[in-house]
Design a protein around this motif. Structure first.
Motif, PDB file in Angstrom:
ATOM      1  N   SER A  40       0.837  -1.252  -0.015  1.00 24.55           N
ATOM      2  CA  SER A  40       0.006  -0.063   0.015  1.00 24.55           C
ATOM      3  C   SER A  40       0.870   1.332   0.012  1.00 24.55           C
ATOM      4  O   SER A  40       1.501   1.492   1.097  1.00 24.55           O
ATOM      5  CB  SER A  40      -1.085   0.092   1.193  1.00 24.55           C
ATOM      6  OG  SER A  40      -1.821   0.946   1.140  1.00 24.55           O
ATOM      7  N   ARG A  43       0.635   5.614  -5.623  1.00 25.41           N
ATOM      8  CA  ARG A  43       0.735   5.551  -6.664  1.00 25.41           C
ATOM      9  C   ARG A  43       0.179   6.369  -7.705  1.00 25.41           C
ATOM     10  O   ARG A  43       0.102   6.074  -9.051  1.00 25.41           O
ATOM     11  CB  ARG A  43       0.239   3.817  -7.005  1.00 25.41           C
ATOM     12  CG  ARG A  43       0.792   2.791  -6.236  1.00 25.41           C
ATOM     13  CD  ARG A  43       1.922   2.316  -6.301  1.00 25.41           C
ATOM     14  NE  ARG A  43       2.519   1.710  -7.189  1.00 25.41           N
ATOM     15  CZ  ARG A  43       3.322   2.077  -8.056  1.00 25.41           C
ATOM     16  NH1 ARG A  43       3.947   3.218  -8.263  1.00 25.41           N
ATOM     17  NH2 ARG A  43       3.432   1.259  -9.232  1.00 25.41           N
ATOM     18  N   THR A  44      -0.322   7.281  -7.051  1.00 23.29           N
ATOM     19  CA  THR A  44      -1.009   8.520  -7.923  1.00 23.29           C
ATOM     20  C   THR A  44      -0.270   9.814  -7.340  1.00 23.29           C
ATOM     21  O   THR A  44       0.222   9.977  -6.241  1.00 23.29           O
ATOM     22  CB  THR A  44      -2.343   8.614  -7.533  1.00 23.29           C
ATOM     23  OG1 THR A  44      -3.266   7.337  -8.054  1.00 23.29           O
ATOM     24  CG2 THR A  44      -3.048   9.831  -8.389  1.00 23.29           C
ATOM     25  N   LYS A  48       4.811   8.796  -7.281  1.00 24.88           N
ATOM     26  CA  LYS A  48       4.684   7.706  -8.028  1.00 24.88           C
ATOM     27  C   LYS A  48       6.256   7.022  -8.818  1.00 24.88           C
ATOM     28  O   LYS A  48       6.732   5.886  -8.487  1.00 24.88           O
ATOM     29  CB  LYS A  48       3.671   7.689  -9.144  1.00 24.88           C
ATOM     30  CG  LYS A  48       3.502   6.537 -10.181  1.00 24.88           C
ATOM     31  CD  LYS A  48       2.589   6.651 -11.018  1.00 24.88           C
ATOM     32  CE  LYS A  48       2.312   5.253 -11.748  1.00 24.88           C
ATOM     33  NZ  LYS A  48       3.342   4.660 -12.694  1.00 24.88           N
ATOM     34  N   THR A  51       7.526   5.464  -5.656  1.00 32.59           N
ATOM     35  CA  THR A  51       7.210   4.302  -5.530  1.00 32.59           C
ATOM     36  C   THR A  51       7.350   3.079  -6.666  1.00 32.59           C
ATOM     37  O   THR A  51       7.053   2.004  -6.590  1.00 32.59           O
ATOM     38  CB  THR A  51       5.610   4.257  -5.008  1.00 32.59           C
ATOM     39  OG1 THR A  51       4.895   4.836  -6.007  1.00 32.59           O
ATOM     40  CG2 THR A  51       5.628   5.005  -3.762  1.00 32.59           C
ATOM     41  N   ASP A  52       7.350   3.565  -7.966  1.00 34.40           N
ATOM     42  CA  ASP A  52       7.647   2.826  -8.975  1.00 34.40           C
ATOM     43  C   ASP A  52       8.550   1.835  -8.628  1.00 34.40           C
ATOM     44  O   ASP A  52       8.682   0.678  -9.086  1.00 34.40           O
ATOM     45  CB  ASP A  52       7.636   3.441 -10.412  1.00 34.40           C
ATOM     46  CG  ASP A  52       6.369   4.035 -11.110  1.00 34.40           C
ATOM     47  OD1 ASP A  52       5.285   3.336 -10.371  1.00 34.40           O
ATOM     48  OD2 ASP A  52       6.470   4.740 -11.809  1.00 34.40           O
ATOM     49  N   VAL A  55       7.914  -0.523  -6.040  1.00 34.81           N
ATOM     50  CA  VAL A  55       7.227  -1.956  -6.563  1.00 34.81           C
ATOM     51  C   VAL A  55       8.068  -2.712  -7.389  1.00 34.81           C
ATOM     52  O   VAL A  55       7.948  -3.967  -7.474  1.00 34.81           O
ATOM     53  CB  VAL A  55       5.973  -1.325  -7.400  1.00 34.81           C
ATOM     54  CG1 VAL A  55       5.360  -2.469  -8.216  1.00 34.81           C
ATOM     55  CG2 VAL A  55       5.046  -0.708  -6.215  1.00 34.81           C
ATOM     56  N   ASP A  78      -0.263  -4.726  -6.004  1.00 37.93           N
ATOM     57  CA  ASP A  78       0.183  -3.498  -5.751  1.00 37.93           C
ATOM     58  C   ASP A  78      -0.992  -2.469  -5.827  1.00 37.93           C
ATOM     59  O   ASP A  78      -1.796  -2.195  -6.452  1.00 37.93           O
ATOM     60  CB  ASP A  78       0.965  -3.152  -7.159  1.00 37.93           C
ATOM     61  CG  ASP A  78       1.274  -1.501  -7.228  1.00 37.93           C
ATOM     62  OD1 ASP A  78       1.208  -0.828  -6.253  1.00 37.93           O
ATOM     63  OD2 ASP A  78       1.820  -0.983  -8.562  1.00 37.93           O
ATOM     64  N   ASP A  80      -2.946   1.209  -4.391  1.00 33.74           N
ATOM     65  CA  ASP A  80      -2.714   2.577  -4.319  1.00 33.74           C
ATOM     66  C   ASP A  80      -3.217   3.051  -3.178  1.00 33.74           C
ATOM     67  O   ASP A  80      -4.576   3.028  -2.944  1.00 33.74           O
ATOM     68  CB  ASP A  80      -3.218   3.360  -5.580  1.00 33.74           C
ATOM     69  CG  ASP A  80      -2.811   4.582  -5.748  1.00 33.74           C
ATOM     70  OD1 ASP A  80      -2.190   5.614  -4.640  1.00 33.74           O
ATOM     71  OD2 ASP A  80      -3.260   5.362  -6.827  1.00 33.74           O
ATOM     72  N   TRP A  89      -1.003  10.723  -0.708  1.00 34.81           N
ATOM     73  CA  TRP A  89      -1.663   9.432   0.230  1.00 34.81           C
ATOM     74  C   TRP A  89      -2.753  10.290   0.913  1.00 34.81           C
ATOM     75  O   TRP A  89      -2.911  11.347   1.137  1.00 34.81           O
ATOM     76  CB  TRP A  89      -0.862   8.970   1.287  1.00 34.81           C
ATOM     77  CG  TRP A  89      -0.581   9.903   2.418  1.00 34.81           C
ATOM     78  CD1 TRP A  89       0.405  10.860   2.518  1.00 34.81           C
ATOM     79  CD2 TRP A  89      -1.260  10.064   3.608  1.00 34.81           C
ATOM     80  NE1 TRP A  89       0.427  11.603   3.603  1.00 34.81           N
ATOM     81  CE2 TRP A  89      -0.658  11.123   4.541  1.00 34.81           C
ATOM     82  CE3 TRP A  89      -2.327   9.438   4.168  1.00 34.81           C
ATOM     83  CZ2 TRP A  89      -0.880  11.496   5.692  1.00 34.81           C
ATOM     84  CZ3 TRP A  89      -2.839   9.625   5.444  1.00 34.81           C
ATOM     85  CH2 TRP A  89      -2.023  10.659   6.124  1.00 34.81           C
TER      86      TRP A  89
END
Length: 406
Positions: A40, A43-44, A48, A51-52, A55, A78, A80, A89
């Motif tokens: 969690s 991812r927006t 991102k 966090t890319d 992941v 994965d 968001d 967030w």
């Protein structure tokens, strides 16, 4: 068809549907040999890019294990925890993710969160279900350390009375102190401290301020910024009038750090040093701040990816070969969190949340990409390595290892 018969059939249909949903167990529990690991993360929005790479690293870890841990087949999802409306967030989204994980009986490990404020939301939800949480990035001390946050922390996050939350990155009681000590080593005599009012940023700024005072620096001011402000020219002028040697910002890129930097630099000129924490140690900050980022000092609770040694250096090379790009600061921590999870599942040997949680907490002398380390009783890593970077020619460059002793 008689009306009462229609009503009976509708009720029966709803009951059958409910039974079907219950049988699915919220989307899991069907295969005793399948275990889900979920993450969690935001991812927006501008996080991102960061966090890319986290992941990517989780997926890389699982591929290296052929998506297996002992007799179990591992599946990764994965998730968001950000919204387009906020651009970062969101508490409601994080709560939704935590509840979704709890209700999916296949989920045994929750990797996250990225933001400490989000962790505050999800830890107690997961705690009630004995679902272990491994964060690659949270650094707010109160999430784990008694006496380092609010009076009721971390107990307030542990409704079962037993902790379920761990993190593979050192906390801000070390990073904030390291930043203040570094400032003094650079010859700084006075500082002005800002923060973004969030749990992570304000807590970090507080530690920086407390340490600064303790080591003899003159703190000219301490205040939160409006993250939605159109400009910070008035604030910059107010700071200029106090004539500090350095301005410290505790916060994240997504709370308007780029605009803040532009106005500070335009008003204060190049002679006043600017410093921030790992919350701005990302490409998104360089993009948002532009030329104003040049010369910025940044602290980080560890080493940047290209400075890792041993297994860390091997991981860095493999990451670049696989993804044809540079991993951002927390990529290695995402990889380490996943490795810890896989090892714990193997040791537990059964699909049981409490057993896997206990196995994670029992992690000792783990020889990973970050070095050799253990979790203490609070779920904190024993690693204390800190580093300092500076923005030079539009890029972060490693400068020095830092002293976190207060």
């Amino acid at each position: 068809m008689p009306r009462n018969r229609v009503l009976v059939l509708v009720i029966a249909g709803v009951a059958l549907l409910a039974l079907g949903v219950a049988a699915c167990g919220g989307g899991g529990g069907g295969d005793e040999n399948t275990i889900k690991i979920v993450s969690s993360l935001p991812r927006t929005g501008s996080a991102k890019g960061q966090t890319d790479t986290i992941v990517n690293s989780i997926k890389m870890c699982l591929e290296e294990h052929n998506n297996k841990a002992g007799k179990f087949t591992l599946k990764y999802e994965d998730w968001d925890d950000a919204t387009a409306a906020k651009g970062q967030w969101d508490a409601a989204k994080e709560a939704e993710n935590a509840n979704k994980a709890v209700n999916d009986k296949d989920v045994m490990v929750y990797i996250g969160t990225f933001n400490s404020g989000a962790a505050k939301v999800s830890i107690p939800i997961l705690n009630k279900a004995n679902l272990v949480m491994i964060s690659p990035a949270n650094t707010y001390p109160g999430l784990t350390k008694p006496g380092k946050g609010e009076p009721n922390e971390p107990q307030v996050y542990q409704p079962t009375g037993k902790p379920n939350y761990t993190r593979v990155v050192p906390a801000d009681d070390l990073q904030g102190a390291a930043g203040a000590n570094w400032a003094k080593q650079m010859g700084v005599k006075s500082v002005y401290v800002l923060h973004d009012t969030q749990l992570y940023g304000q807590g970090l700024a507080q530690v920086f301020q407390d340490t600064a005072k303790k080591i003899g620096l003159d703190v000219k001011g301490f205040e939160g910024i409006d993250a939605k402000a159109s400009d910070y020219r008035a604030l910059a002028q107010k700071i200029k009038n106090t004539n500090p040697d350095l301005v410290y910002y505790g916060g994240i890129t997504q709370n308007n750090a780029g605009k803040l930097w532009k106005d500070l630099r335009a008003t204060l000129g190049p002679s006043v040093k600017l410093m921030g924490p790992d919350g701005i140690f990302e490409e998104a900050f360089l993009k948002d701040a532009g030329e104003a980022a040049e010369g910025t000092y940044v602290t980080f609770g560890g080493l940047p990816p290209d400075k890792l040694t041993g297994k860390g250096a091997d991981w860095y090379r493999k990451y670049k070969d696989k993804f044809k790009s540079e991993p951002e600061a927390y990529a290695a921590y995402g990889y380490e969190a996943c490795q810890v999870a896989v090892a714990a599942i193997e040791r537990a040997g059964k699909k049981d949340r409490a057993a896997i949680r206990d196995a994670v907490f029992a992690t000792k002398d783990f020889d990973g990409v970050l070095g050799k380390w253990s979790f203490d009783q609070n779920g904190d890593t024993t690693l204390t390595t800190m580093s300092g970077q500076q923005v030079k020619n539009g890029k972060f460059e490693f400068v020095t290892l830092l002293n976190a002793v207060q």
